[in-house]
Design a protein around this motif. Structure first.
Motif, PDB file in Angstrom:
ATOM      1  N   ILE A   1     122.856 -99.341 -48.991  1.00 32.55           N
ATOM      2  CA  ILE A   1     124.240 -99.802 -48.821  1.00 32.55           C
ATOM      3  C   ILE A   1     124.631 -99.741 -47.344  1.00 32.55           C
ATOM      4  O   ILE A   1     124.589 -98.684 -46.726  1.00 32.55           O
ATOM      5  N   GLN A   2     124.978-100.892 -46.809  1.00 31.80           N
ATOM      6  CA  GLN A   2     125.296-100.961 -45.375  1.00 31.80           C
ATOM      7  C   GLN A   2     126.642-101.593 -45.112  1.00 31.80           C
ATOM      8  O   GLN A   2     127.186-101.468 -44.036  1.00 31.80           O
ATOM      9  N   ILE A   3     127.140-102.328 -46.088  1.00 36.92           N
ATOM     10  CA  ILE A   3     128.406-103.017 -45.852  1.00 36.92           C
ATOM     11  C   ILE A   3     129.541-102.242 -46.508  1.00 36.92           C
ATOM     12  O   ILE A   3     129.315-101.414 -47.392  1.00 36.92           O
ATOM     13  N   ASP A   4     130.750-102.471 -46.037  1.00 39.36           N
ATOM     14  CA  ASP A   4     131.906-101.879 -46.698  1.00 39.36           C
ATOM     15  C   ASP A   4     132.070-102.584 -48.021  1.00 39.36           C
ATOM     16  O   ASP A   4     132.290-103.790 -48.073  1.00 39.36           O
ATOM     17  N   LEU A   5     131.910-101.830 -49.088  1.00 37.68           N
ATOM     18  CA  LEU A   5     131.947-102.457 -50.404  1.00 37.68           C
ATOM     19  C   LEU A   5     133.382-102.684 -50.871  1.00 37.68           C
ATOM     20  O   LEU A   5     134.213-101.788 -50.810  1.00 37.68           O
ATOM     21  N   GLN A   6     133.640-103.890 -51.312  1.00 37.01           N
ATOM     22  CA  GLN A   6     134.928-104.217 -51.929  1.00 37.01           C
ATOM     23  C   GLN A   6     134.712-104.254 -53.438  1.00 37.01           C
ATOM     24  O   GLN A   6     133.579-104.244 -53.910  1.00 37.01           O
ATOM     25  N   ASP A   7     135.827-104.329 -54.179  1.00 34.92           N
ATOM     26  CA  ASP A   7     135.746-104.375 -55.647  1.00 34.92           C
ATOM     27  C   ASP A   7     134.731-105.415 -56.104  1.00 34.92           C
ATOM     28  O   ASP A   7     133.907-105.167 -56.971  1.00 34.92           O
ATOM     29  N   GLN A   8     134.807-106.594 -55.480  1.00 30.06           N
ATOM     30  CA  GLN A   8     133.983-107.710 -55.916  1.00 30.06           C
ATOM     31  C   GLN A   8     132.497-107.453 -55.686  1.00 30.06           C
ATOM     32  O   GLN A   8     131.669-107.697 -56.553  1.00 30.06           O
ATOM     33  N   SER A   9     132.181-106.922 -54.502  1.00 33.10           N
ATOM     34  CA  SER A   9     130.772-106.702 -54.195  1.00 33.10           C
ATOM     35  C   SER A   9     130.207-105.528 -55.002  1.00 33.10           C
ATOM     36  O   SER A   9     129.022-105.497 -55.322  1.00 33.10           O
ATOM     37  N   VAL A  10     131.084-104.570 -55.364  1.00 32.71           N
ATOM     38  CA  VAL A  10     130.618-103.461 -56.199  1.00 32.71           C
ATOM     39  C   VAL A  10     130.249-103.982 -57.579  1.00 32.71           C
ATOM     40  O   VAL A  10     129.203-103.636 -58.136  1.00 32.71           O
ATOM     41  N   LEU A  11     131.115-104.839 -58.133  1.00 30.27           N
ATOM     42  CA  LEU A  11     130.829-105.420 -59.450  1.00 30.27           C
ATOM     43  C   LEU A  11     129.537-106.225 -59.399  1.00 30.27           C
ATOM     44  O   LEU A  11     128.694-106.135 -60.292  1.00 30.27           O
ATOM     45  N   ALA A  12     129.371-107.015 -58.321  1.00 34.02           N
ATOM     46  CA  ALA A  12     128.162-107.827 -58.175  1.00 34.02           C
ATOM     47  C   ALA A  12     126.928-106.929 -58.116  1.00 34.02           C
ATOM     48  O   ALA A  12     125.911-107.214 -58.752  1.00 34.02           O
ATOM     49  N   LEU A  13     127.039-105.817 -57.365  1.00 31.79           N
ATOM     50  CA  LEU A  13     125.900-104.899 -57.238  1.00 31.79           C
ATOM     51  C   LEU A  13     125.547-104.277 -58.586  1.00 31.79           C
ATOM     52  O   LEU A  13     124.377-104.187 -58.957  1.00 31.79           O
ATOM     53  N   GLN A  14     126.587-103.861 -59.327  1.00 39.37           N
ATOM     54  CA  GLN A  14     126.333-103.253 -60.641  1.00 39.37           C
ATOM     55  C   GLN A  14     125.629-104.247 -61.562  1.00 39.37           C
ATOM     56  O   GLN A  14     124.670-103.890 -62.259  1.00 39.37           O
ATOM     57  N   GLU A  15     126.077-105.481 -61.533  1.00 39.35           N
ATOM     58  CA  GLU A  15     125.457-106.513 -62.382  1.00 39.35           C
ATOM     59  C   GLU A  15     124.024-106.787 -61.950  1.00 39.35           C
ATOM     60  O   GLU A  15     123.108-106.835 -62.770  1.00 39.35           O
ATOM     61  N   ASP A  16     123.833-106.986 -60.632  1.00 34.06           N
ATOM     62  CA  ASP A  16     122.494-107.266 -60.104  1.00 34.06           C
ATOM     63  C   ASP A  16     121.526-106.155 -60.494  1.00 34.06           C
ATOM     64  O   ASP A  16     120.399-106.400 -60.911  1.00 34.06           O
ATOM     65  N   LEU A  17     122.001-104.900 -60.320  1.00 36.01           N
ATOM     66  CA  LEU A  17     121.139-103.764 -60.602  1.00 36.01           C
ATOM     67  C   LEU A  17     120.784-103.711 -62.087  1.00 36.01           C
ATOM     68  O   LEU A  17     119.615-103.544 -62.446  1.00 36.01           O
ATOM     69  N   ALA A  18     121.809-103.864 -62.938  1.00 39.25           N
ATOM     70  CA  ALA A  18     121.565-103.809 -64.388  1.00 39.25           C
ATOM     71  C   ALA A  18     120.587-104.911 -64.783  1.00 39.25           C
ATOM     72  O   ALA A  18     119.616-104.673 -65.503  1.00 39.25           O
ATOM     73  N   ASP A  19     120.812-106.128 -64.282  1.00 36.03           N
ATOM     74  CA  ASP A  19     119.914-107.254 -64.582  1.00 36.03           C
ATOM     75  C   ASP A  19     118.490-106.926 -64.156  1.00 36.03           C
ATOM     76  O   ASP A  19     117.534-107.157 -64.888  1.00 36.03           O
ATOM     77  N   LYS A  20     118.380-106.363 -62.935  1.00 28.95           N
ATOM     78  CA  LYS A  20     117.041-106.146 -62.384  1.00 28.95           C
ATOM     79  C   LYS A  20     116.329-104.980 -63.086  1.00 28.95           C
ATOM     80  O   LYS A  20     115.106-105.008 -63.225  1.00 28.95           O
ATOM     81  N   VAL A  21     117.090-103.969 -63.509  1.00 31.35           N
ATOM     82  CA  VAL A  21     116.468-102.862 -64.253  1.00 31.35           C
ATOM     83  C   VAL A  21     115.849-103.422 -65.532  1.00 31.35           C
ATOM     84  O   VAL A  21     114.711-103.123 -65.881  1.00 31.35           O
ATOM     85  N   VAL A  22     116.599-104.291 -66.211  1.00 31.09           N
ATOM     86  CA  VAL A  22     116.100-104.868 -67.464  1.00 31.09           C
ATOM     87  C   VAL A  22     114.930-105.813 -67.182  1.00 31.09           C
ATOM     88  O   VAL A  22     113.892-105.753 -67.844  1.00 31.09           O
ATOM     89  N   ALA A  23     115.082-106.669 -66.177  1.00 31.38           N
ATOM     90  CA  ALA A  23     114.055-107.679 -65.893  1.00 31.38           C
ATOM     91  C   ALA A  23     112.730-107.045 -65.475  1.00 31.38           C
ATOM     92  O   ALA A  23     111.659-107.528 -65.817  1.00 31.38           O
ATOM     93  N   THR A  24     112.808-105.933 -64.736  1.00 29.76           N
ATOM     94  CA  THR A  24     111.585-105.346 -64.185  1.00 29.76           C
ATOM     95  C   THR A  24     111.106-104.132 -64.970  1.00 29.76           C
ATOM     96  O   THR A  24     110.014-103.649 -64.743  1.00 29.76           O
ATOM     97  N   GLY A  25     111.958-103.642 -65.867  1.00 27.46           N
ATOM     98  CA  GLY A  25     111.600-102.414 -66.581  1.00 27.46           C
ATOM     99  C   GLY A  25     111.521-101.218 -65.650  1.00 27.46           C
ATOM    100  O   GLY A  25     110.752-100.283 -65.880  1.00 27.46           O
ATOM    101  N   ALA A  26     112.327-101.228 -64.606  1.00 28.00           N
ATOM    102  CA  ALA A  26     112.293-100.136 -63.622  1.00 28.00           C
ATOM    103  C   ALA A  26     112.707 -98.821 -64.261  1.00 28.00           C
ATOM    104  O   ALA A  26     113.548 -98.799 -65.158  1.00 28.00           O
ATOM    105  N   ARG A  27     112.087 -97.738 -63.832  1.00 28.94           N
ATOM    106  CA  ARG A  27     112.411 -96.415 -64.373  1.00 28.94           C
ATOM    107  C   ARG A  27     113.310 -95.627 -63.444  1.00 28.94           C
ATOM    108  O   ARG A  27     113.783 -94.559 -63.802  1.00 28.94           O
TER     109      ARG A  27
END
Lengths: 126, 126
Positions: free
Chosen positions: B17-43
């Motif tokens: 995390i390097q940028i000042d996170l706003q509400d919108q970018s936090v939501l985007a990050l949460q979604e991206d992360l959740a999607d990627k955990v499922v897509a990659t099976g990350a532990r």
């Protein structure tokens, strides 16, 4: 928050570029990286540009400079995460990332660095 | 450049995390992360906050939420790179990063995740 953090994992340094780099922050990054390569004895530097939407000659020169500095300090540089559009623009602009290796993503970058290191380790073992 | 890139290394996702996170970018990050955990099976998910100078209740809640979402998807979250001043502020404010593990740096975070995974792998092998 205008300093790009340099992460260390084993003998690889990882830098993820997310902010619009200005002259000042590029210089800071080059210094930080050079310092950290020396301090940690890192053999590889991975620069992730997933978040970079536009690579112009300024960014291109920065990548080439970082690669050149790292090589002086005996570390290879791999740029990972280039967007398709960025690759197209680079070619269209006739910009070559002189001396900079690229890999599709972080994993492939790490694999490439391990592959590059292998012969050196063999030589040292004799 | 307001989307935080999610890097993958083996079965670990790394977010710096390097940028000042706003509400919108936090939501985007949460979604991206959740999607990627499922897509990659990350532990495991490692969130690097080396560049974060101020952790307020907003950032604290974000980290706790990401950890909770990841846990639902069977991935552990480790926050790494916390500055000393940030730790002091967190304690002074009485903010606990509920359910969020921390480690000093990326390497120790990776080691912690490997340690956490070990028992699960043993169980599965029976």
């Amino acid at each position: 928050m205008d300093r790009v953090p340099v992460l260390k994992l084993g003998d690889i340094l990882i830098v993820s570029i997310q902010i619009d780099l200005q002259d000042q922050s590029v210089l800071a990054l080059q210094e930080d990286l050079a310092d950290k390569v020396v301090a940690t004895g890192a053999r590889g530097v991975i620069i992730d540009i997933t978040a970079v939407e536009i690579v112009d000659s300024f960014i291109g020169r920065m990548l080439a400079t970082i690669a050149a500095i790292s090589r002086m300090l005996d570390a290879e540089t791999v740029v990972v995460g280039m967007r398709p559009a960025v690759a197209i623009t680079l070619v269209e602009l006739g910009l070559s990332l002189g001396g900079v290796r690229t890999a599709l993503n972080l994993e492939k970058g790490v694999a490439l660095l391990k592959h590059l290191e292998a012969p050196r380790i063999t030589t040292a073992a004799r």
